[in-house]
Scaffold this active site. Structure first.
Site, PDB file in Angstrom:
ATOM      1  CB  VAL A  99     -50.263 -48.667-155.015  1.00  0.00           C
ATOM      2  CG1 VAL A  99     -50.938 -48.481-156.371  1.00  0.00           C
ATOM      3  CG2 VAL A  99     -50.708 -47.564-154.049  1.00  0.00           C
ATOM      4  CE  LYS A 116     -53.763 -45.434-150.947  1.00  0.00           C
ATOM      5  NZ  LYS A 116     -53.807 -43.948-150.953  1.00  0.00           N
ATOM      6  CG  ASP A 209     -48.764 -36.277-148.335  1.00  0.00           C
ATOM      7  OD1 ASP A 209     -47.738 -35.657-147.986  1.00  0.00           O
ATOM      8  OD2 ASP A 209     -48.776 -37.503-148.510  1.00  0.00           O
TER       9      ASP A 209
END
Length: 485
Positions: A99, A116, A209
């Site tokens: 990123v 990204k 996540d």
């Protein structure tokens, strides 16, 4: 092999490959305890891996080489132009992407963004597929607590990239610590994160996540959920192909992974509930539920799969005792003032979100957040057994001033009634005493002077005065008895 079975095999295999060879057998004994066929299949892949591996891929050398390569790759992009944007600096890295902070460079208007890109060397078909999957997911999510997708594409060399809202913020755990937030403020911040996750679930997206590293808080105190790189779409037509084409990809962060993720079982919204529970546990205690050294080791995996963590209030009390016996300030000092703010309700809420069985956790993130909101307003929560005593205690806490005032009024009324009743009893005793005196005057004294010559006027006077006094006394005592009743 079915897609579901392959999903289990690749998840266990991904974890095994991160361990040293001498630790792999112990891990397989835990992860495949009830499934000998699963262990046989995983060990077959391990045999292939050992045959392919030669001495040049030693662990330390591989790590050093990967670090050097990543540093060179990061430096390569600094100052280069990607589409309409010029890359300024690296601001982060994930499992499959880098990123960068970039600025718009087409002279239309000035804008800073987060760009990204697929990490060099990770541009396999699976990674590119996941990258495009993230782009598609973000394109359909518009929520104030989710980082917005602005654009996307591929470079001239075919590297995929995303253009996203640039979030200038700190990790949610760092933000809470640096701002010295109390428990209510932390809970309100966490509820906003739950709102973002619930919104994603409503759009059939499981994040998979959730961790502090993917939750940044801006200077305005607004949390932003990031990184949907390993998110899962729940639509039936996408799910089968997505799971069937997965290969050896580490789609979890062990410290925040749910038991079903570690075991390779089906993923549901309950997986995100569990990860949110781990984040909340850390926000309240500063500790991981299973200790701060959580990694892919056997003990950590066994703890996540089989051990119940201590309640947050228990952790805080232990820290307080440690602080009181320590001569110097310990690393937990900043959490000590929260011990009295973690109620039994909040303990139960956290523990319910961390249950091993997905079906025993909260049915949704919204239900989880609602229980937190109810605890903040002293309302009964789903995580506590519903009893009349529990509801009464919550009512008293919520309406403490009114309950105190009503109690005082009731006590005053009871005292007034008791005093009035006591006065009525005294009045009745006096009435009886006077009546006895009047009876003595009328009968005893009257009869004793009845035979005396000339006593008729005296007897008449005694009777008239006694009757007059008795009538007045009856009337007065009657009024008092009515008041007392």
């Amino acid at each position: 092999m079915t897609p579901e079975r392959w999903n289990q095999v690749k998840t266990v295999l991904a974890a095994v490959l991160e361990l040293a060879p001498e630790d792999r057998g112990k891990y397989l004994s835990v992860a495949c305890a009830d499934d000998a066929e699963l262990r046989r299949q995983v060990e077959g892949f391990l045999d292939d891996e050992q045959q392919i591996s030669t001495g040049f891929l030693e662990r330390e050398a591989l790590v050093d080489a990967a670090a050097d390569f990543a540093e060179r790759e990061t430096s390569f992009w600094i100052g280069r132009r990607v589409g309409r944007y010029q890359i300024v600096e690296s601001i982060g890295a994930g499992g499959m992407g880098e990123v960068y902070r970039a600025v718009r460079a087409d002279d239309q208007y000035r804008q800073e963004i987060a760009l990204k890109m697929v990490r060099a060397g990770s541009d396999s078909a699976l990674v590119v597929k996941r990258f495009r999957n993230e782009r598609q997911i973000l394109a359909g999510l518009e929520h104030p607590n989710i980082a917005r997708l602005l654009d996307g594409g591929t470079t001239e060399t075919g590297t995929a990239y995303l253009v996203m809202e640039l979030i200038r913020g700190r990790l949610i755990t760092d933000y809470c610590r640096q701002q010295a937030l109390g428990v209510p403020e932390r809970l309100n911040l966490f509820v906003m994160v739950c709102s973002a996750v619930q919104y994603a679930h409503q759009h059939l997206v499981i994040h998979r996540d959730i961790k502090p590293g993917n939750i940044l808080v801006t200077s305005d105190g607004i949390p932003k959920l990031l990184d949907f790189g390993i998110a899962k779409i729940l639509s039936p037509e996408d799910q089968d192909t997505q799971d069937a084409t997965n290969t050896l990809f580490r789609a979890l962060t062990m410290r925040y992974a749910s038991p079903e993720q570690i075991k390779g079982e089906p993923i549901t919204t309950a997986t995100d509930v569990y990860s949110l529970g781990v984040v909340l546990y850390e926000l309240l205690t500063g500790e991981s539920p299973y200790g701060n050294n959580t990694n892919a080791g056997e003990q950590s995996i066994k703890a996540i799969l089989h051990s119940d963590p201590p309640k947050p209030s228990t952790v805080i009390r232990a820290v307080r005792r440690e602080s009181e016996t320590s001569s110097g300030k310990n690393r937990h000092g900043r959490y000590l003032n929260r011990s009295s703010q973690i109620s039994a309700d909040l303990d139960n809420i956290v523990m319910m979100s961390l249950r091993k069985e997905p079906q025993r956790r909260y049915g949704s993130v919204e239900q989880f957040a609602e229980d937190i909101r109810r605890s903040l307003h002293d309302l009964p929560v789903v995580a506590r057994k519903d009893t009349a005593r529990y509801r009464a205690s919550k009512f008293i806490v919520r309406h403490k001033p009114g309950v105190i005032a009503a109690t005082l009024v009731s006590l005053m009324m009871i005292a007034g009634i008791a005093i009035t009743a006591q006065e009525a009893r005294i009045a009745r005793r006096r009435f009886n005493d006077v009546r006895s005196l009047a009876n003595s005057l009328i009968f005893d004294i009257h009869d004793s002077i009845r035979d005396l010559p000339g006593s008729t006027p005296a007897r008449r006077l005694i009777v008239e005065r006694a009757l007059q006094y008795l009538n007045q006394l009856v009337e007065r005592v009657g009024r008092r008895c009515q008041l007392a009743a």
